[in-house]
Design a protein around this motif. Sequence first.
Motif, PDB file in Angstrom:
ATOM      1  N   THR A  98       8.064   1.775  51.225  1.00 42.37           N
ATOM      2  CA  THR A  98       6.907   2.363  51.836  1.00 42.37           C
ATOM      3  C   THR A  98       5.647   2.767  50.845  1.00 42.37           C
ATOM      4  OG1 THR A  98       8.463   3.291  53.299  1.00 42.37           O
ATOM      5  CG2 THR A  98       6.395   4.361  53.394  1.00 42.37           C
ATOM      6  N   LEU A  99       6.234   3.173  49.586  1.00 42.52           N
ATOM      7  CA  LEU A  99       5.423   3.838  48.607  1.00 42.52           C
ATOM      8  C   LEU A  99       4.743   2.769  47.674  1.00 42.52           C
ATOM      9  CD1 LEU A  99       7.426   7.025  47.713  1.00 42.52           C
ATOM     10  CD2 LEU A  99       5.193   6.912  49.060  1.00 42.52           C
ATOM     11  N   GLY A 156      16.778   3.844  58.209  1.00 44.65           N
ATOM     12  CA  GLY A 156      15.623   2.805  57.960  1.00 44.65           C
ATOM     13  C   GLY A 156      14.254   3.308  58.396  1.00 44.65           C
ATOM     14  N   GLU A 157      14.104   4.719  58.976  1.00 47.48           N
ATOM     15  CA  GLU A 157      13.265   5.242  59.187  1.00 47.48           C
ATOM     16  C   GLU A 157      12.413   5.965  58.072  1.00 47.48           C
ATOM     17  OE1 GLU A 157      12.862   7.728  63.226  1.00 47.48           O
ATOM     18  OE2 GLU A 157      13.295   9.239  61.804  1.00 47.48           O
ATOM     19  N   ALA A 158      11.102   5.998  58.178  1.00 50.21           N
ATOM     20  CA  ALA A 158      10.316   6.498  57.168  1.00 50.21           C
ATOM     21  C   ALA A 158       8.900   7.321  57.557  1.00 50.21           C
ATOM     22  CB  ALA A 158       9.733   5.611  56.023  1.00 50.21           C
ATOM     23  N   THR A 159       8.712   8.653  57.498  1.00 51.70           N
ATOM     24  CA  THR A 159       7.718   9.613  57.947  1.00 51.70           C
ATOM     25  C   THR A 159       7.045  10.137  56.953  1.00 51.70           C
ATOM     26  OG1 THR A 159       9.200   9.740  59.902  1.00 51.70           O
ATOM     27  CG2 THR A 159       7.161  11.090  59.780  1.00 51.70           C
ATOM     28  N   LYS A 160       5.602   9.782  57.026  1.00 51.79           N
ATOM     29  CA  LYS A 160       4.815  10.452  55.979  1.00 51.79           C
ATOM     30  C   LYS A 160       4.173  11.478  56.647  1.00 51.79           C
ATOM     31  CE  LYS A 160       3.441   6.620  52.703  1.00 51.79           C
ATOM     32  NZ  LYS A 160       2.166   5.773  52.347  1.00 51.79           N
ATOM     33  N   LEU A 199      14.742   1.055  42.765  1.00 53.92           N
ATOM     34  CA  LEU A 199      14.251   0.072  41.912  1.00 53.92           C
ATOM     35  C   LEU A 199      14.342  -1.308  42.749  1.00 53.92           C
ATOM     36  CD1 LEU A 199      16.113   1.059  38.518  1.00 53.92           C
ATOM     37  CD2 LEU A 199      13.670   1.478  38.982  1.00 53.92           C
ATOM     38  N   LEU A 200      15.411  -1.657  43.427  1.00 51.80           N
ATOM     39  CA  LEU A 200      15.426  -2.840  44.081  1.00 51.80           C
ATOM     40  C   LEU A 200      14.464  -2.389  45.301  1.00 51.80           C
ATOM     41  CD1 LEU A 200      19.256  -3.304  44.795  1.00 51.80           C
ATOM     42  CD2 LEU A 200      17.861  -4.518  43.062  1.00 51.80           C
ATOM     43  N   GLY A 201      14.233  -1.781  45.809  1.00 49.35           N
ATOM     44  CA  GLY A 201      13.259  -1.600  47.063  1.00 49.35           C
ATOM     45  C   GLY A 201      11.682  -1.492  46.505  1.00 49.35           C
ATOM     46  N   ALA A 202      11.329  -1.264  45.385  1.00 53.35           N
ATOM     47  CA  ALA A 202      10.170  -1.309  44.560  1.00 53.35           C
ATOM     48  C   ALA A 202       9.861  -2.681  44.210  1.00 53.35           C
ATOM     49  CB  ALA A 202      10.194  -0.526  43.443  1.00 53.35           C
TER      50      ALA A 202
END
Length: 501
Positions: free
Chosen positions: A107-108, A61-65, A134-137
């Motif tokens: 996130t994107l 669940g973590e996202a780092t840019k 595709l589901l997350g988008a």
Amino acid sequence: MTALTLSTAGAATLRADALVVGVAKSGKTLVVAPGAEAVDKAFDGRLAAVLETLGASGAEGEATKLPAPAGLKAPVVLAVGLGAAPEDGESFGAETLRRAAGTAARTLTGSKKAAFALPIATAEDAGAIAEGALLGAYAYTAYQDGKDAKKPLAEVALLGAKPRDKAHKAAAERSQAIAEEINRARDLINQPPNDLTPAAFAAVAQAAGKEHGLKVQVLDEKALTKGGFGGILGVGNGSVNPPRLVRIAYTHPKAEKTLALVGKGITYDSGGISLKPAGHNETMKCDMSGAAAVFSAVVAASRLGLEVNVTGWLALAENMPSGSATRPGDVLRMYSGKTVEVLNTDAEGRLVLADAITKASEEHPDAIVDVATLTGAMVLALGDRTFGIMANDDDYRTAIHEIAEEVGEQSWPMPLPADLRKTMDSPTADMANMGVRMGGGLVAGLFLQEFVGEGITWAHLDIAGPAFHEGAPYGYTPKGGTGSSVRTLVKLAERTAAGEL
């Protein structure tokens, strides 16, 4: 609609708005997951160290840019957590990859193109990443001003998948079809109830029938009255928007079995005369989630060309209070001929389902599975991420539970205790629509079982918890309608086509 491509380009050379890579925890150490070797090389082998400096832990669940260094065509690198790194020779697991891809796609939001360089060891991995992305988008923006609406990620480029490999290509195409149908169900669930009336839902099914070659039959209020569908009519009596029963059928010339799916489609549930208290009405547009799941599963079966006949029954009504509404104490004569004393008009889903199950039984399918946001009791029992499964066949219930777990949907098998049946006895009618409060989800299942045709295998999925998510998005799960159970129903149809059930 988000586009999906399988790219043979390398992570360092593909032009995109962002590169998505995976990171995991190996003991106390952060490690870069397979698939991101070229990206790590661009960081001089120090990608994990840089991410640790930024506070990344590799947790799911973590996202780092972070800005991309020279040597990469994409300007941004997005690292998503995969949790604990697997043992040597093992993969991360489909659901882990699915959720990570969903987190990245969310996130994107607003980006035009993202390249996913997540670990792909098998065709199943490729399918999971495609499905999750595709589901997350997904975003529901139909009622928002185009200038202010957040546009979903426009294109997903899957790196590491092999477009010339039949298994990889088939997995990606399957995932795209299923994800698009889940998102279709989400759109229906999120649509405001003043626009998605029973007649409007029926029209959506008719349009899909023309598009995908499905046979669609709609029974309007006149046909329902003539046919004696007392349950559906009793629920819809209080609304100016009359009920509908929709049959949508996919057939395959080589099919040897028929699966009937029945969905609760209460397009808005006020509770009727047994009016819901304040604070419980705001999300009741989601009470047609079962019908949305059934509808989308039938379309998905058609798109996938499964060698099984799949018939969907959408029991559509709006439950409203008015001078013509069914009252507590009224007795309805159901389509089956049984009479039901209505003790609570907010226990309406079982009434419309009962008529639809009886009608579906007349075609003698090999199995019937109904899906419904049926009881608050099931939410109390299992929480808001797990649906309950009841059945008149223990092996079938177990099979559906295993299928749900396989596709990443949380579920739990529930019993049908015979002693609870007597609590629905009525001094006035054959039975009542309510029994004891404790174990109310099981009582509802026992009620539905009364209307299943003799000798037909039947299962009931109570998706009241996971059908509509009111909290913050996570993984590939958005806020609002989720499309719960679509994946389970499609996999069930696939297993039935394969002769495994």
